[in-house]
Write an enzyme that holds these catalytic residues in place. Structure first.
Site, PDB file in Angstrom:
ATOM      1  N   ASN A   1      -1.879   6.333  -3.454  1.00  0.00           N
ATOM      2  CA  ASN A   1      -3.313   6.348  -3.165  1.00  0.00           C
ATOM      3  C   ASN A   1      -3.498   6.117  -1.662  1.00  0.00           C
ATOM      4  O   ASN A   1      -2.782   5.328  -1.069  1.00  0.00           O
ATOM      5  CB  ASN A   1      -4.031   5.228  -3.932  1.00  0.00           C
ATOM      6  CG  ASN A   1      -3.753   5.294  -5.428  1.00  0.00           C
ATOM      7  OD1 ASN A   1      -2.620   5.438  -5.840  1.00  0.00           O
ATOM      8  ND2 ASN A   1      -4.783   5.191  -6.232  1.00  0.00           N
ATOM      9  N   ASP A   2      -4.437   6.801  -1.070  1.00  0.00           N
ATOM     10  CA  ASP A   2      -4.847   6.610   0.343  1.00  0.00           C
ATOM     11  C   ASP A   2      -3.879   7.172   1.380  1.00  0.00           C
ATOM     12  O   ASP A   2      -4.302   7.603   2.434  1.00  0.00           O
ATOM     13  CB  ASP A   2      -5.038   5.113   0.728  1.00  0.00           C
ATOM     14  CG  ASP A   2      -5.748   4.299  -0.338  1.00  0.00           C
ATOM     15  OD1 ASP A   2      -6.871   4.672  -0.676  1.00  0.00           O
ATOM     16  OD2 ASP A   2      -5.162   3.324  -0.820  1.00  0.00           O
TER      17      ASP A   2
ATOM     18  N   ASN B   1      -5.624 -15.965 -15.566  1.00  0.00           N
ATOM     19  CA  ASN B   1      -6.560 -16.995 -16.028  1.00  0.00           C
ATOM     20  C   ASN B   1      -7.861 -16.501 -16.657  1.00  0.00           C
ATOM     21  O   ASN B   1      -8.629 -17.328 -17.152  1.00  0.00           O
ATOM     22  CB  ASN B   1      -6.998 -17.879 -14.849  1.00  0.00           C
ATOM     23  CG  ASN B   1      -5.931 -18.852 -14.439  1.00  0.00           C
ATOM     24  OD1 ASN B   1      -5.472 -19.650 -15.234  1.00  0.00           O
ATOM     25  ND2 ASN B   1      -5.517 -18.779 -13.188  1.00  0.00           N
TER      26      ASN B   1
ATOM     27  N   HIS C   1       2.154  -6.916 -17.243  1.00  0.00           N
ATOM     28  CA  HIS C   1       2.016  -6.303 -15.924  1.00  0.00           C
ATOM     29  C   HIS C   1       3.106  -6.903 -15.037  1.00  0.00           C
ATOM     30  O   HIS C   1       3.438  -8.081 -15.169  1.00  0.00           O
ATOM     31  CB  HIS C   1       0.622  -6.564 -15.349  1.00  0.00           C
ATOM     32  CG  HIS C   1       0.422  -6.009 -13.967  1.00  0.00           C
ATOM     33  ND1 HIS C   1       0.878  -4.763 -13.601  1.00  0.00           N
ATOM     34  CD2 HIS C   1      -0.165  -6.533 -12.858  1.00  0.00           C
ATOM     35  CE1 HIS C   1       0.570  -4.550 -12.329  1.00  0.00           C
ATOM     36  NE2 HIS C   1      -0.054  -5.606 -11.859  1.00  0.00           N
TER      37      HIS C   1
ATOM     38  N   TRP D   1      -1.052   6.713 -16.222  1.00  0.00           N
ATOM     39  CA  TRP D   1      -1.091   5.876 -17.428  1.00  0.00           C
ATOM     40  C   TRP D   1      -1.688   6.649 -18.605  1.00  0.00           C
ATOM     41  O   TRP D   1      -2.207   6.060 -19.530  1.00  0.00           O
ATOM     42  CB  TRP D   1      -1.928   4.612 -17.174  1.00  0.00           C
ATOM     43  CG  TRP D   1      -1.230   3.588 -16.329  1.00  0.00           C
ATOM     44  CD1 TRP D   1      -0.502   2.534 -16.789  1.00  0.00           C
ATOM     45  CD2 TRP D   1      -1.180   3.500 -14.906  1.00  0.00           C
ATOM     46  NE1 TRP D   1       0.002   1.804 -15.730  1.00  0.00           N
ATOM     47  CE2 TRP D   1      -0.395   2.372 -14.568  1.00  0.00           C
ATOM     48  CE3 TRP D   1      -1.716   4.270 -13.860  1.00  0.00           C
ATOM     49  CZ2 TRP D   1      -0.147   1.995 -13.245  1.00  0.00           C
ATOM     50  CZ3 TRP D   1      -1.458   3.894 -12.540  1.00  0.00           C
ATOM     51  CH2 TRP D   1      -0.685   2.770 -12.245  1.00  0.00           C
TER      52      TRP D   1
ATOM     53  N   ASN E   1     -15.542 -11.151 -12.033  1.00  0.00           N
ATOM     54  CA  ASN E   1     -16.289 -12.283 -12.602  1.00  0.00           C
ATOM     55  C   ASN E   1     -15.387 -13.224 -13.411  1.00  0.00           C
ATOM     56  O   ASN E   1     -15.883 -14.056 -14.165  1.00  0.00           O
ATOM     57  CB  ASN E   1     -17.469 -11.787 -13.452  1.00  0.00           C
ATOM     58  CG  ASN E   1     -17.013 -10.911 -14.620  1.00  0.00           C
ATOM     59  OD1 ASN E   1     -15.812 -10.675 -14.787  1.00  0.00           O
ATOM     60  ND2 ASN E   1     -17.944 -10.429 -15.411  1.00  0.00           N
TER      61      ASN E   1
ATOM     62  N   ASN F   1       2.485   2.837  -3.464  1.00  0.00           N
ATOM     63  CA  ASN F   1       1.656   3.751  -4.270  1.00  0.00           C
ATOM     64  C   ASN F   1       1.124   4.858  -3.368  1.00  0.00           C
ATOM     65  O   ASN F   1       1.046   4.709  -2.154  1.00  0.00           O
ATOM     66  CB  ASN F   1       0.533   2.989  -4.991  1.00  0.00           C
ATOM     67  CG  ASN F   1      -0.495   2.427  -4.025  1.00  0.00           C
ATOM     68  OD1 ASN F   1      -1.214   3.177  -3.357  1.00  0.00           O
ATOM     69  ND2 ASN F   1      -0.569   1.096  -3.931  1.00  0.00           N
TER      70      ASN F   1
ATOM     71  N   ALA G   1       0.835  -1.221   0.000  1.00  0.00           N
ATOM     72  CA  ALA G   1       0.000   0.000   0.000  1.00  0.00           C
ATOM     73  C   ALA G   1       0.861   1.259   0.000  1.00  0.00           C
ATOM     74  O   ALA G   1       0.516   2.266  -0.628  1.00  0.00           O
ATOM     75  CB  ALA G   1      -0.918   0.000   1.224  1.00  0.00           C
TER      76      ALA G   1
ATOM     77  N   ASP H   1       1.442  -6.915  -4.865  1.00  0.00           N
ATOM     78  CA  ASP H   1       1.355  -6.007  -6.008  1.00  0.00           C
ATOM     79  C   ASP H   1       1.088  -4.597  -5.507  1.00  0.00           C
ATOM     80  O   ASP H   1       0.058  -4.344  -4.890  1.00  0.00           O
ATOM     81  CB  ASP H   1       0.233  -6.472  -6.947  1.00  0.00           C
ATOM     82  CG  ASP H   1       0.266  -5.770  -8.302  1.00  0.00           C
ATOM     83  OD1 ASP H   1       0.942  -4.731  -8.414  1.00  0.00           O
ATOM     84  OD2 ASP H   1      -0.388  -6.261  -9.240  1.00  0.00           O
TER      85      ASP H   1
ATOM     86  N   GLU I   1      -2.385 -24.632 -20.421  1.00  0.00           N
ATOM     87  CA  GLU I   1      -3.588 -24.106 -21.078  1.00  0.00           C
ATOM     88  C   GLU I   1      -4.201 -25.196 -21.946  1.00  0.00           C
ATOM     89  O   GLU I   1      -3.496 -25.889 -22.678  1.00  0.00           O
ATOM     90  CB  GLU I   1      -3.245 -22.895 -21.962  1.00  0.00           C
ATOM     91  CG  GLU I   1      -2.970 -21.623 -21.192  1.00  0.00           C
ATOM     92  CD  GLU I   1      -4.181 -21.006 -20.512  1.00  0.00           C
ATOM     93  OE1 GLU I   1      -5.289 -21.585 -20.590  1.00  0.00           O
ATOM     94  OE2 GLU I   1      -4.011 -19.961 -19.875  1.00  0.00           O
TER      95      GLU I   1
ATOM     96  N   CYS J   1       3.492   0.095 -13.585  1.00  0.00           N
ATOM     97  CA  CYS J   1       3.597  -1.145 -12.804  1.00  0.00           C
ATOM     98  C   CYS J   1       5.028  -1.568 -12.465  1.00  0.00           C
ATOM     99  O   CYS J   1       5.313  -1.933 -11.328  1.00  0.00           O
ATOM    100  CB  CYS J   1       2.849  -2.279 -13.484  1.00  0.00           C
ATOM    101  SG  CYS J   1       3.578  -2.817 -15.045  1.00  0.00           S
TER     102      CYS J   1
ATOM    103  N   TYR K   1       1.261   0.849 -22.594  1.00  0.00           N
ATOM    104  CA  TYR K   1       1.451  -0.603 -22.512  1.00  0.00           C
ATOM    105  C   TYR K   1       0.232  -1.328 -21.940  1.00  0.00           C
ATOM    106  O   TYR K   1       0.116  -2.537 -22.049  1.00  0.00           O
ATOM    107  CB  TYR K   1       2.711  -0.937 -21.699  1.00  0.00           C
ATOM    108  CG  TYR K   1       2.531  -0.801 -20.205  1.00  0.00           C
ATOM    109  CD1 TYR K   1       2.268  -1.922 -19.398  1.00  0.00           C
ATOM    110  CD2 TYR K   1       2.588   0.441 -19.579  1.00  0.00           C
ATOM    111  CE1 TYR K   1       2.079  -1.796 -18.035  1.00  0.00           C
ATOM    112  CE2 TYR K   1       2.395   0.570 -18.220  1.00  0.00           C
ATOM    113  CZ  TYR K   1       2.141  -0.548 -17.452  1.00  0.00           C
ATOM    114  OH  TYR K   1       1.949  -0.415 -16.096  1.00  0.00           O
TER     115      TYR K   1
ATOM    116  N   ASP L   1     -14.458  -6.330 -12.161  1.00  0.00           N
ATOM    117  CA  ASP L   1     -15.731  -6.653 -11.500  1.00  0.00           C
ATOM    118  C   ASP L   1     -15.758  -8.058 -10.908  1.00  0.00           C
ATOM    119  O   ASP L   1     -16.809  -8.547 -10.497  1.00  0.00           O
ATOM    120  CB  ASP L   1     -16.914  -6.442 -12.462  1.00  0.00           C
ATOM    121  CG  ASP L   1     -16.665  -7.101 -13.816  1.00  0.00           C
ATOM    122  OD1 ASP L   1     -15.673  -7.849 -13.932  1.00  0.00           O
ATOM    123  OD2 ASP L   1     -17.454  -6.870 -14.752  1.00  0.00           O
TER     124      ASP L   1
END
Length: 692
Positions: free
Chosen positions: A227-228, A394, A331, A237, A306, A225, A222, A354, A444, A273, A525, A304
């Site tokens: 943020n926060d 994946n 990445h 980017w 999914n 970066n 955290a 990350d 794969e 990144c 990129y 999201d």
């Protein structure tokens, strides 16, 4: 009552302790040692017999025994594994040498060491000074214990790294100076912990958790970066990096961390990144956690949750910046090595962290540690952030045609094998690429890989939920009438025309008429489109089973002024087949910069000047201006050397000479970065063997 304690003087045996604790590379006047291992100190003038002495080691703002941030211990005859202890080494008439050991799970950080006399009642303790305690991957009791010594050397002690970039068809790499032992980097790393949100909310509790690499890794993911928490780096980017340095111009972490501190801890502009990952590598290696950078090609950003990434194109073939999902050319994240007592032994080993701010976790931009084994086995319900990492390597991809006029979308095709390819890291002890894809997933297309994917979907509750945005089975089963691909015909170099061939093949036994709408965009990129550079459309008739080729030339003049520092272009052909489904053909192109050459003129010897020459030839038929060369390298250059180079006419060769004074012997890496108005950030490095 015995006599009062007088202020002793202390010898920290800096050289011997640093050698034993593998901390000699730190350039510090303070003792730096690793936990779970003994270090020796000698002091004199306490005026007390040694059996009357008690030591207090404490760290953090509110040291306490309960929180394991304070330890009180006398001199004993044996080392304790579970707690701090001191063993007498030798005494003379006026000095005492003792060996102090910390437990393998001690809190890391800066400690105060005090000594007091048990016999003189309430006499106030004397402060012997401070030392810094780090994680110890060489100690079998430590959570970060790494049995392979060569890996410890690489992942903790090596200051040079190689980062892989480009795209899956065209992998390139560049050097990076982690510089974890230079100057005051250790102090800056400790400040990062003290500036975290957790510390600000509850300093004593935060410090008491710093014995745990899971905790330290998550907090630092955290803090790298901004943020926060006003952390180290501000991400950008956009392709426009005014008001800061472009992310591709950095060559090492030192300058970034120093700039953060110098500015009064204002976020440094700008990171992407690999910069976030490289800085996190520096900080974790500095603190003693084995860490490496990992590059994932065709990396999914599933916003999201999914396990599916949706991309949208309009009828002209333009890649629309629509929806939060994306597929990045590559990445870069981190793997750190430690055990997972919270999950069980099968999930220990490499853990993914990350620091790139992509999605919030627990309300802030942090990611990991996710067990790499958990990701491979589809155990996405385990801490921390496994679903996001699982999707990165994946996710299935859906490519949609979207009509902005009526909001209607139609599925063009879906793919389940494009995401997560050529997952790469630097080899141990060599400058080669090692492929670790098989450590992230089963092959794969294998049934095992599909089973793991289904297991992950089930654990996330995606199997039972109706997803109105998902394609219907009928849409997925549609078979296209034609196939297409872009072939490269010629060099992929900045400054040269880009020659491609669009190959279209009729897969049916009927003639087909195809309307082809083509576009080319300069991108970053992450495949975010920045500027359109070309469009064209053609109508094509294909006889049954016929294949046709259409040459495409994108001249340098067309792309030159819009090319981003990533040198990336996305070419798309959207084929409207009369009476059939649309076919999307696309290719991401990464152009190579021209080469730059480094020569060392003479023998490199410790503390002696040696000349270095950097040679660059302007390959294009126009003048290049605003040329700047920046040079860095741990133990070779202090800080960063910046040299302005005169403009170069078409085809002209430049030679830039400068002097370096190596400060340590052994193989050292010199990194150079050359920029001008036509070429951004041409990078090269050279290994220099310095003689002692």
């Amino acid at each position: 009552m015995g006599q009062a304690l007088t202020q002793p003087s202390i010898n920290w045996h800096l050289k011997e302790n640093a050698r034993d604790h593998r901390t000699s590379k730190f350039s510090s006047k303070e003792l730096i040692v690793r936990r779970g291992q003994a270090f020796t100190v000698t002091f004199n003038g306490t005026g007390q017999p040694e059996q009357n002495l008690t030591f207090v080691a404490e760290t953090g703002p509110k040291p306490s025994k309960q929180a394991n941030t304070q330890a009180t211990f006398g001199i004993s005859s044996t080392v304790s594994k579970e707690s701090w202890s001191a063993v007498l080494q030798s005494t003379t008439s006026n000095s005492v040498s003792i060996s102090i050991s910390s437990p393998a799970n001690a809190v890391i950080g800066r400690y105060k060491l005090n000594v007091q006399s048990t016999s003189s009642g309430s006499s106030s303790p004397a402060n012997l000074g401070t030392f810094v305690l780090l994680f110890n991957p060489w100690s079998s009791g430590d959570d970060v214990f790494l049995p392979n010594k060569a890996e410890c050397e690489e992942y903790v002690l090596e200051e040079f790294g190689i980062i892989f970039a480009g795209n899956k068809q065209h992998i390139n790499s560049f050097g990076w100076n982690f510089g974890q032992f230079q100057g005051d980097i250790l102090d800056i790393c400790l400040s990062m912990l003290d500036r975290s949100l957790n510390y600000r909310q509850d300093p004593a509790t935060d410090v008491s958790h710093r014995n745990d690499p899971k905790y330290v890794g998550r907090v630092l993911s955290a803090m790298v970066n901004s943020n926060d928490d006003q952390g180290v780096l501000l991400g950008n980017w956009s392709g426009n990096y005014e008001g800061g340095k472009s992310p591709s111009s950095w060559t090492g972490s030192g300058e970034i961390l120093q700039n953060w501190k110098k500015s009064g801890f204002k976020p440094v502009r700008y990171g992407q990144c690999w910069v976030f990952a490289a800085v996190l590598t520096t900080v974790l290696r500095c603190l003693g956690i084995p860490t490496r950078t990992i590059t994932n090609f065709s990396s999914a950003h599933d916003a999201d949750g999914n396990l599916r990434v949706d991309e949208f194109y309009d009828t002209s073939g333009n890649h629309l910046n629509r929806g939060a999902d994306s597929i990045w050319n590559f990445h870069v994240w981190n793997e750190s090595w430690f055990s997972r007592s919270d999950l069980g032994p099968s999930y220990s080993g490499w853990q993914i962290l990350d620091a790139t701010p992509q999605e919030e976790s627990g309300g802030i931009y942090q990611c990991g540690p996710a067990s790499r084994n958990a990701v491979k086995e589809g155990d996405v319900d385990l801490d921390y952030d496994c679903p996001f990492v699982f999707a990165e390597v994946n996710a299935d991809c859906m490519y949609w045609n979207y009509d902005p006029a009526n909001g209607k979308k139609t599925l063009m095709f879906s793919e389940s094998t494009v995401i997560g390819q050529f997952i790469s890291t630097k080899a141990v002890g060599r400058d080669d690429r090692v492929d670790v894809t098989n450590d992230y997933k089963y092959a794969e297309g294998s049934t095992k890989e599909r089973d793991v994917f289904k297991k992950a979907r089930k654990k996330l509750g995606l199997e039972d939920k109706f997803d109105p945005t998902a394609p219907t089975p009928k849409e997925i089963d549609q078979k296209p009438d034609i196939s297409g691909k872009f072939k490269v015909a010629g060099p992929l170099e900045v400054g040269k025309d880009l020659n491609l061939i669009l190959v279209l093949a009729n897969l049916t036994s009927d003639a087909k008429t195809v309307q082809v709408n083509m576009t080319a965009w300069c991108t970053v990129y992450t495949r975010r489109p920045v500027h359109e550079i070309w469009k064209d459309s053609i109508s094509v008739t294909l006889a049954p089973q016929e294949e046709k080729q259409f040459p495409i030339q994108l001249s340098y003049a067309k792309y030159q002024e819009h090319l981003t520092t990533d040198n990336t272009i996305q070419v798309t052909a959207l084929c409207h087949v009369a009476g059939g489904i649309q076919v999307l053909v696309q290719r991401d192109i990464t152009l190579d910069n021209p080469a730059i050459d480094i020569q060392v003129l003479g023998e490199a010897v410790v503390n002696k000047e040696v000349d270095v020459e950097v040679i660059f030839t302007n390959p294009i038929d126009m003048e290049v201006m605003d040329c700047v060369l920046q040079v860095e390298g741990s133990d070779l250059v202090r800080g960063i050397l910046e040299i302005n180079v005169p403009p170069l006419k078409a085809g002209e060769k430049s030679s830039t000479k400068f002097k370096i004074i190596p400060s340590e012997s052994g193989p050292k890496h010199l990194l150079v970065n050359f920029s001008c108005d036509k070429f951004a950030d041409i990078k090269a490095y050279k290994i220099i063997n310095v003689i002692g």
